[in-house]
Design an enzyme around this catalytic site. Structure first.
Site, PDB file in Angstrom:
ATOM      1  CD  GLU A 243      -1.642   1.729   2.897  1.00 24.58           C
ATOM      2  OE1 GLU A 243      -1.342   2.917   3.139  1.00 24.58           O
ATOM      3  OE2 GLU A 243      -1.881   0.890   3.784  1.00 24.58           O
ATOM      4  CG  HIS A 244       3.367   2.723   3.368  1.00 22.42           C
ATOM      5  ND1 HIS A 244       3.922   3.810   3.981  1.00 22.42           N
ATOM      6  CD2 HIS A 244       2.418   2.263   4.221  1.00 22.42           C
ATOM      7  CE1 HIS A 244       3.354   4.003   5.151  1.00 22.42           C
ATOM      8  NE2 HIS A 244       2.435   3.070   5.325  1.00 22.42           N
ATOM      9  CD  GLU A 314       6.849   4.979   1.526  1.00 22.34           C
ATOM     10  OE1 GLU A 314       6.103   5.009   2.531  1.00 22.34           O
ATOM     11  OE2 GLU A 314       7.351   6.008   1.041  1.00 22.34           O
TER      12      GLU A 314
END
Length: 1265
Positions: A243-244, A314
Site C-alpha cells: 500500500e505504501h 517506505e
C-alpha cells in the site's frame, strides 16, 4: 489548551445510526474506514478523558443529558483494523445505516473527531493542540444489494442445525393477521434507485452513484480485496508495505496534486483501499478529470513501480509507524483481538506486521505478493459524486481498466461457495494452509510459460472459521485471560459473544434490528439511573452489539471499566444491571419513547437526502457490500422503517433483546451461549486513598466469582418515569415576559435593532438583557439547527487560589444534569423525546454550550427551553462535584504512564512558566476546591454582555426571533461585571532559565519515542503576549529574503498592489497568512523529515491562535524511534527555520490556497461550520471580528502573496532562545524521569495532562499525504 470535558454520569450514548442510509457529515475530513454495524450503549459516570467528541450516529441522537465523554479508556476495546495513510474522519453527522455503524480496531490508522449524540456532553480538551483526538477512527458505510453474482459479502449463513435457535418468538396482536404479517416480513427491501453496478470482462466490479454534495467533486475508491489475513507466516505486514510503495510511488497520482485533488490509502485485515477526492474538472478549464483519476488508481493498484529506493523509504516509514502506533491502547486492542479470534488468523495478523520481517523483504518478494492478489477480478471500484452522465463514466472505466489483467491471462471465475454461504467472493483475507487453497485459483502467464503467477481470491471474505458462541456448539468455557501492564491505569474487563452475521435484506430483518435498537436504547439509561454516588463502583459500562464485515461475525461485548480497588463491585453491578433488563425487559413507556425517537430521526434523515456528502454515501455502500445488506436511500429507509414499526410489539422487543444478553445474564447455565472470551486488562499497581500505591493482584477464579455474584444479587423491575413534555409552561413564559419585558435593542455601533447582511444571510441582534445573538438561516440541513452559547472566561480567568475551578466546575455541571425541579433522568428523556444533542466545553478562553436539534415537534423550542433553564435554574450538586474532582485526580495520576502526555506536559510547563491554566490541575489544586468555588468560577461569567449566542438552521425569521425573545430575552439581566479575562498575566518563560530543551523517560516493555517543539506566536488578530499590536507595524514592514519579494512586487500591477494593501489592512490578515504558512510548513516537514530523511512516519505543524487571549503558539509533533528522535527534532527545527534560506515557491503557496479554499467551500454546507464562522462576531473582547471576516474569506486567501506569508512567518519566534522542545523516550532501559507523583509533594512542573493532537488512541495516526 486544557479544555475541560464535562460529560455527565450518563451514557456517552446509545450509538445508533440512521436507518439504512447515510446522513451529511459535518466534518468533511474522512478518517476511519472500517465500518461495522453497531448497537452501543455506554454509561460513563466518571470518564477521565478531556476531549469528548460524540459521534452523532444515532437514531436516538442523544445519550443522556450531560452525557459522558468517550475518548479512549485504557482497556476499552476498539475493533477496527486498518492501516493507512491517514484517513479523514466523519465527524458530527449522523450518517449511518441502522444496521451499519462504526467501530474501531487495532491497526486502524485514521483520524478524526466525532460527536456522539448526548445532552451536555463535556467536550473540553487540553492545550498543546487545538484538534481533538479521536478514538477509534471509524467510518461508516451503506447497504448494498448483494446477490449470488456479487462476491462481495462476508459469509452470513448460520451453521446447519442451529437455525431454529435464532428464530424469534412471534407474539402478534390479535388484530394483525399472522399470515399477512409473515408474508410482509418476508418481502425484500427496496434497492437504491440511483446506484449503478457493473463488471468488466476482466472481473473488475464497479459501483457508481450520482451525488451532488459537494458540487463539482467526486470520490473514487479502489478497493483491492487483500489484507493482512492473506499473508503467509513470512509475509506479515507485506500488504501494508505494498500500500505504501504503490501509493507514494505513483507518478500519475503526483500529477493530480496541482488540480485540487486529495488522495490517501489504508490497509486492514482483508482490504487495501486507495482513494482520491477530486474536482470533476480542472480549475481553469473544462478538462475532465475522471480519466486522470482513474488512470492514477489503475497505476497504483495494478501497475506500481517497485523501485528499490521507494521500497527503502517506505520501509523506514513503516518501522517508524510501527513504533508510533505501539501505544498501550494498541497493545490492549491486540490482546483483545487475539483472545476473541484465537481460533483463526484475525487474532494473529495485524496489518502493521512484524518488525523483523519488514526489515528483510526485498523487492522481488514484495512484487510476488502483489502479483498474487492485486488484479482486477479481485478488486472493486467505487465512484460517488457530481456525475451527470453514467454511460460516460462507464466508458472511462472500460477505457482505463478494460485491458488490465487480460494481456496475459483470463479473468478468474468465482468458485463454489465455502462454509459460510454463497454470497461473496473476495472481501477478506486468505485462510491458513488448507482452507485458502479451496478458494484460490492459479493462472498461467501465456507470455512466459515458464513463469506461473498464482492468482488468489476468496468466495467468502474473511475466509476464516469462527468458533461461535451458540448453545451446544462449545464444550468448555475458556478461563478468563489477564493482561497486566505497568502503563495501564484502570481495570477493564471485556466479555465477548460471537455469532454469525444476519443480513438485512427483508422487512423482517430490518424489524429485528429495530427491536434490538429499542431494547439497547433503554439499557444506557437504566444503568445510569442507579448510580449517582460520589464514588460509583465503575468508571464506565458499555454494551456493544456489532456486525463486522471485516471480521465476518457479530460480536456482543460487555466492557466494564473501574478503579482497580473497585473492580469486583463494578463487575457485580454491571452483570446485575444486564440481568435486570434481560429479566424484566423494557417498559411500555420506554418502547413508545424510543420508537418515537427512532422514527423522528429517520424522518429527519429522509429530509436530508439531498445533503449527504459523497464520501458518506460511498462509505455506506462499501460497508453494505461487506455485510450483504440491501442499500436503500434515505427516503426508502424511512418508509421501510415506518412500515415495520407498526408491527413491533413489546413482547417481541423484550424477546429479541434478551437473546443479545443471554451470554451474560444466563452465564453458567447449560442453555446459555458460552462467551467467546473473557479478557481483563489490568495495571500492575493500584492507588489507595490511605496507603498510596500498592501491588494489584487478580486471578481468573476471582473474576468468575465476581460475575457469579452479580448473577445472584437481587433485582427488581424498573418503574416508569414521568417525562416532561416541556421545561417551561406557557403560563410560566407569560409571567416571565411580563416581568422582564424582553425586546431587541440597537446592535453595538449600528444604531439599528436588526443588522442583516444580504450577501451572507447573517442577522445580528441584541437583547435588552445584553445578550448578543447571531442568526444564519440555512436550508442545507433540512429542518435541523444548531445553537452555540459562548461565555467569555474559560481557564485563563482562573486565579492562583482557584486553579482548576473552571474545568472542574464545567464537569460538575455536566455530572449533575439537573435543572430547576427536574431530575437528571427527566432532563435526559426530555432530550430523547425532542432529539436534542447538547455538549458542554471549557477551553482556555471561554465556556461553550452547543445544541443540535430538529425543528420537528417543537424541537427548537425545546432546545431553547433547556438553554434558558441552564442559565436561570442550574442545580449544583455536591455528589456531582465529588465525581468531577475524582475524575481529574484519577486522570492526573495516569499522566506519567503516557509517553505523549508526559512529554507534552513538560514542554508546556517549561514554555508557559508552569502556568496551571494550560495544563491539568494538580491534586493539590483540586483538593483546595469546593462546590461553591467552582460554581462561582463558572457562573460569574454568565453575564449578558459576556455571552454570545449563535444559531444556524432551517427555520423562518419569525420562528427564530420568537424563540430568542421568549427564552433568551427572559433570562435575567445582570449588571455585575464578569471577572476580567486572564486577570493574571500569561507569560512565556525567559530563556535565561535554561529550560529550552527537556527530556522525559518512561519505563515500558517496548521502545517508543516522540517529541514536541513549540514557541510563541501572535493571536489570530495580530496581538502578542507582550502587548504589541502587529497591525501598527505591518504596513511599514519590509521583508527581505534574497530579493524575491522585491522582484515579486515589481511584477504586481496596480490592482494586485491594491489587493495586497487591502489584505494587509484587513483584521483577519494574520489569521489568513498564518493558516497558509501552516500548510506550507506541514508540506515541507513531510517532504523532508518523513520522505527524504526517513526519520519519522508522523510529523505535523499546528498553530494555536487564540481569539480572546493576546497570544498563540505553534507546535511541531513528531514520532520516531529512540535512535532517530534526536535527529528528527533537529530536522524539524531546520525546516522551521529554513524558510528564508529555502524560499517559498509560488507553487507551494498555490497548493496551500487550494487546500484551504477547498476545505472552506466544502464546509459551507455544514451548519456546524457556520457556527464557527459566527463565533465572536459580537464579542467585545474580540473587537476586530467583523462581517468582512466571513464575507471576504475567499478573496483574502486568493489575494495572499509570498511576501504576506513571510510577514506572518517573521512573527513566529523560532530562534534558539524562544523555541522549546521536549523529547520523550519509552523503553525497558529508559531513565527514571517520569515517576508517580506524590499528592503531597507536587513539583511545580508536575505531570498534568496535556492531550496532544492525534494521540490517545491506538487507532490514530496522521495522514501520510
Amino acid at each position: 489548551m486544557m479544555a475541560s470535558s464535562s460529560s455527565s454520569s450518563i451514557f456517552t450514548g446509545v450509538k445508533f445510526s440512521p436507518i439504512l442510509a447515510p446522513l451529511h457529515s459535518r466534518d468533511s475530513r474522512r478518517l476511519g474506514f472500517i465500518k461495522d454495524s453497531r448497537h452501543r450503549v455506554r454509561f460513563n459516570p466518571a470518564s477521565a478523558q478531556h476531549r469528548v467528541r460524540v459521534e452523532a450516529q444515532s437514531l436516538i441522537p442523544y445519550n443522556g443529558l450531560w452525557a459522558k465523554q468517550t475518548t479512549t479508556n485504557k482497556g476499552r476495546w476498539k475493533r477496527n483494523v486498518v492501516l493507512g495513510h491517514g484517513l479523514v474522519s466523519l465527524s458530527q453527522g449522523r450518517s449511518f445505516c441502522l444496521t451499519c455503524s462504526k467501530r474501531t480496531q487495532p491497526g486502524v490508522i485514521r483520524r478524526g473527531r466525532s460527536l456522539l449524540p448526548g445532552a451536555f456532553v463535556d467536550t473540553t480538551s487540553f492545550p498543546l493542540s487545538r484538534k481533538s483526538s479521536s478514538l477509534g477512527k471509524p467510518s461508516q458505510i451503506v447497504n448494498a444489494t448483494v446477490g449470488p453474482d456479487e462476491p462481495h459479502a462476508t459469509g452470513t449463513a448460520w451453521p446447519d442445525g442451529i437455525v431454529e435457535e435464532r428464530q424469534d418468538v412471534e407474539l402478534l396482536p390479535p388484530e394483525i393477521d399472522a399470515a399477512e404479517l409473515e408474508a410482509f416480513l418476508g418481502c425484500e427491501l427496496p434497492s437504491h434507485p440511483k446506484l449503478h453496478r457493473g463488471q468488466l470482462k476482466n472481473g473488475l466490479r464497479y459501483l457508481i452513484l450520482p451525488n451532488k454534495v459537494p458540487p463539482n467533486r467526486f470520490e473514487a475508491h479502489m478497493e483491492v480485496h487483500v489484507g493482512s489475513v492473506d499473508e503467509e507466516d513470512d509475509e506479515q505486514g507485506i500488504a501494508h508495505m505494498i500500500e505504501h510503495v504503490a501509493f507514494l510511488g505513483s507518478k500519475k497520482r503526483e500529477k493530480l496534486l496541482g488540480t485540487g485533488a486529495r488522495s490517501n490509502a489504508y490497509t486492514d485485515f482483508h482490504h487495501t483501499v486507495f482513494h482520491i477526492h477530486s474536482p470533476t474538472h480542472t480549475k481553469d478549464s473544462e478538462d475532465d478529470l475522471f480519466p486522470s483519476v482513474l488512470d492514477a488508481l489503475n497505476e497504483i493498484a495494478f501497475h506500481p513501480k517497485f523501485l528499490s529506493s521507494r521500497v527503502e523509504k517506505e520501509r523506514r516509514a513503516i518501522l517508524s509507524e510501527l513504533q508510533m502506533m505501539n501505544t498501550i491502547e494498541y497493545r490492549v486492542d491486540c490482546q483483545l483481538l487475539q483472545h476473541l479470534h484465537s481460533e483463526n488468523k484475525l487474532g494473529k495478523r495485524f496489518p502493521i506486521g512484524l518488525e523483523e520481517q519488514i526489515k528483510k523483504w526485498d523487492v522481488d518478494k514484495i512484487r510476488k505478493f502483489h502479483e498474487r492478489w492485486y488484479f482486477p477480478a479481485n478488486a472493486t471500484l467505487y465512484i460517488v459524486g457530481d456525475i451527470d452522465n453514467i454511460p460516460r463514466i462507464v466508458h472511462n472505466i472500460e477505457a482505463v481498466f478494460g485491458k488490465t489483467g487480460l494481456e496475459n491471462e483470463a479473468a478468474p471465475t468465482s468458485s463454489s461457495p465455502g462454509a459460510f454461504g454463497a454470497m461473496a467472493n473476495f472481501l477478506v483475507p486468505k485462510l491458513p494452509a488448507g482452507l485458502g487453497g479451496t478458494f484460490s485459483q492459479e493462472r498461467t502467464n501465456t507470455a512466459d510459460q515458464s513463469k506461473i503467477i498464482k492468482r488468489e481470491r476468496h468466495a467468502v471474505r474473511p475466509p476464516v472459521e469462527h468458533n461461535w458462541s451458540l448453545p451446544g456448539t462449545s464444550v468448555d468455557l475458556k478461563p478468563p485471560q489477564i493482561f497486566k501492564h505497568e502503563l495501564l491505569q484502570n481495570f477493564a474487563i471485556n466479555m465477548f459473544c460471537k455469532i454469525p452475521v444476519s443480513k438485512v435484506q427483508t422487512f423482517g430483518d430490518l424489524r429485528n434490528v429495530l427491536m434490538k435498537r429499542i431494547f439497547l436504547s433503554a439499557l444506557h439509561f437504566r444503568i445510569n439511573t442507579r448510580y449517582k454516588s460520589s464514588n460509583p463502583p465503575f468508571t464506565s459500562v458499555e454494551l456493544d452489539h456489532s456486525d463486522s464485515g471485516r471480521e465476518g461475525c457479530t460480536v456482543t461485548t460487555l466492557t466494564v471499566t473501574a478503579e482497580p480497588k473497585n473492580w469486583q463491585n463494578a463487575v457485580k453491578v454491571a452483570v446485575q444491571e444486564v440481568r435486570r433488563l434481560k429479566e424484566f425487559g423494557v417498559t411500555r413507556g420506554e418502547l413508545t419513547r424510543y420508537m418515537d425517537a427512532l422514527l423522528k430521526d429517520s424522518e429527519h434523515l429522509a429530509a436530508m437526502i439531498d445533503n449527504v456528502s459523497s464520501v458518506d454515501n460511498l462509505d455506506f455502500i462499501m460497508e453494505s457490500d461487506a455485510l450483504s445488506h440491501t442499500v436503500m436511500d434515505q427516503t426508502q429507509g424511512h418508509e421501510t422503517l415506518v412500515a415495520v414499526a407498526g408491527t413491533v410489539t413489546l413482547e417481541e422487543v423484550n424477546t429479541v433483546g434478551a437473546k443479545v444478553l443471554e451470554f451474560i445474564s444466563d452465564f453458567g447455565k447449560p442453555t446459555a451461549p458460552l462467551p467467546a472470551a473473557i479478557v481483563a486488562c489490568v495495571p500492575t499497581k493500584m492507588h489507595g486513598d490511605e496507603v498510596g500505591e500498592s501491588d494489584f493482584h487478580i486471578t481468573p477464579s476471582e473474576i468468575l466469582d465476581s460475575i457469579k455474584s452479580g448473577l445472584l444479587a437481587p433485582i427488581e423491575a424498573e418503574p416508569e418515569l414521568e417525562v416532561p413534555k416541556e421545561l417551561i409552561s406557557q403560563s410560566q413564559l407569560q409571567e416571565l415576559t411580563l416581568q422582564r419585558n424582553p425586546c431587541f435593542v440597537p446592535v453595538s455601533g449600528s444604531g439599528v435593532t436588526k443588522l442583516h447582511d444580504k450577501e451572507t444571510g447573517i442577522t445580528q441582534l441584541r437583547l435588552s438583557n445584553g445578550i448578543p445573538v447571531n442568526i444564519k438561516i440555512s436550508k442545507t440541513e433540512s429542518r435541523a439547527g444548531v445553537m452555540r452559547l459562548i461565555v467569555g472566561g474559560g481557564r485563563a480567568a482562573e486565579t492562583s487560589d482557584s486553579k482548576g475551578a473552571v474545568v472542574v466546575g464545567v464537569r460538575t455541571l455536566s455530572e449533575g444534569g439537573r435543572v430547576g425541579d427536574f431530575s437528571r433522568e427527566q432532563v435526559e428523556l426530555f432530550c430523547v423525546n425532542h432529539l436534542i444533542n447538547c455538549s458542554l466545553e471549557s477551553t482556555e478562553e471561554f465556556i461553550a454550550m452547543e445544541f443540535r436539534f430538529t425543528l420537528r415537534d417543537n424541537g427548537m423550542q425545546a432546545a431553547f427551553q433547556l438553554l434558558h433553564m441552564v442559565l436561570e435554574h442550574s442545580v449544583w450538586l455536591e455528589d456531582a462535584f465529588d465525581r468531577a474532582r475524582q475524575l481529574y485526580l484519577s486522570y492526573y495520576r495516569s499522566i506519567p504512564k503516557s509517553l505523549e502526555r508526559a512529554t507534552a506536559h513538560k514542554l508546556m510547563t517549561a514554555m508557559l512558566n508552569g502556568d496551571e491554566r494550560f495544563i491539568e490541575p494538580t491534586p493539590k489544586s483540586l483538593q483546595s476546591l469546593n462546590l461553591e468555588s467552582v460554581k462561582d468560577a463558572v457562573m460569574n461569567h454568565f453575564v449578558g454582555e459576556n455571552m454570545e449566542v449563535s444559531i444556524v438552521g432551517d427555520f423562518s425569521e419569525d420562528e427564530i426571533e420568537r424563540c430568542v425573545l421568549d427564552y433568551l430575552g427572559t433570562v435575567k439581566a445582570s449588571h455585575d461585571s464578569a471577572k476580567p479575562l486572564g486577570s493574571e498575566p500569561i507569560v512565556f518563560r525567559q530563556p535565561t532559565d535554561g529550560l529550552q530543551f527537556q527530556q522525559v523517560f518512561v519505563k515500558d516493555t517496548d521502545e517508543r519515542a516522540c517529541a514536541y517543539i513549540a514557541g510563541p506566536a501572535p493571536n489570530r488578530w495580530g496581538f502578542t503576549v507582550d502587548g504589541d499590536d502587529l497591525f501598527q507595524s505591518v504596513s511599514k514592514q519590509s521583508v527581505a529574503h534574497d530579493g524575491l519579494l522585491k522582484s515579486e512586487d515589481q511584477l504586481l500591477d496596480g490592482s494586485d498592489r491594491e489587493l495586497q494593501r487591502k489584505l494587509r489592512a484587513h483584521p483577519l490578515f494574520f489569521g489568513i497568512s498564518m493558516g497558509l504558512l501552516a500548510e506550507i510548513i506541514n508540506s515541507r516537514l513531510f517532504t523532508t523529515v518523513r520522505d527524504s530523511l526517513g526519520l519519522t512516519y508522523d510529523v505535523s505543524f499546528e498553530l494555536n491562535l487564540f481569539d480572546r487571549l493576546n497570544l498563540g503558539w505553534y507546535v511541531i509533533s513528531v514520532t520516531s524511534t529512540p535512535g532517530k528522535v534526536y535527529k528528527a527534532v533537529d530536522a524539524c527545527k531546520s525546516v522551521l527555520r529554513g524558510l528564508h534560506s529555502n524560499q517559498i515557491a509560488p507553487r507551494e503557496l498555490d497548493r496551500a490556497k487550494r487546500t484551504l479554499l477547498m476545505r472552506h467551500e466544502a464546509e459551507l454546507k455544514s451548519n456546524a461550520y457556520w457556527l464557527n464562522l459566527l463565533a465572536h462576531l459580537q464579542a467585545s473582547s474580540v473587537p476586530r471580528k467583523e462581517l468582512s471576516c466571513i464575507k471576504e474569506l475567499t478573496s483574502l486567501y486568493e489575494a495572499a502573496s509570498i511576501e504576506d506569508i513571510y510577514v506572518a512567518y517573521n512573527q513566529l519566534k523560532v530562534d534558539e532562545d524562544s523555541l522549546y522542545s521536549c523529547i520523550g523516550i519509552a523503553g525497558a532501559q529508559a531513565g527514571e524521569d517520569v515517576t508517580a507523583l506524590s499528592e503531597e509533594e507536587e513539583p511545580e512542573d508536575s505531570f498534568s495532562g496535556v492531550l496532544p493532537v492525534g494521540r490517545g488512541s491506538s487507532m490514530t495516526t496522521r495522514p501520510t499525504t
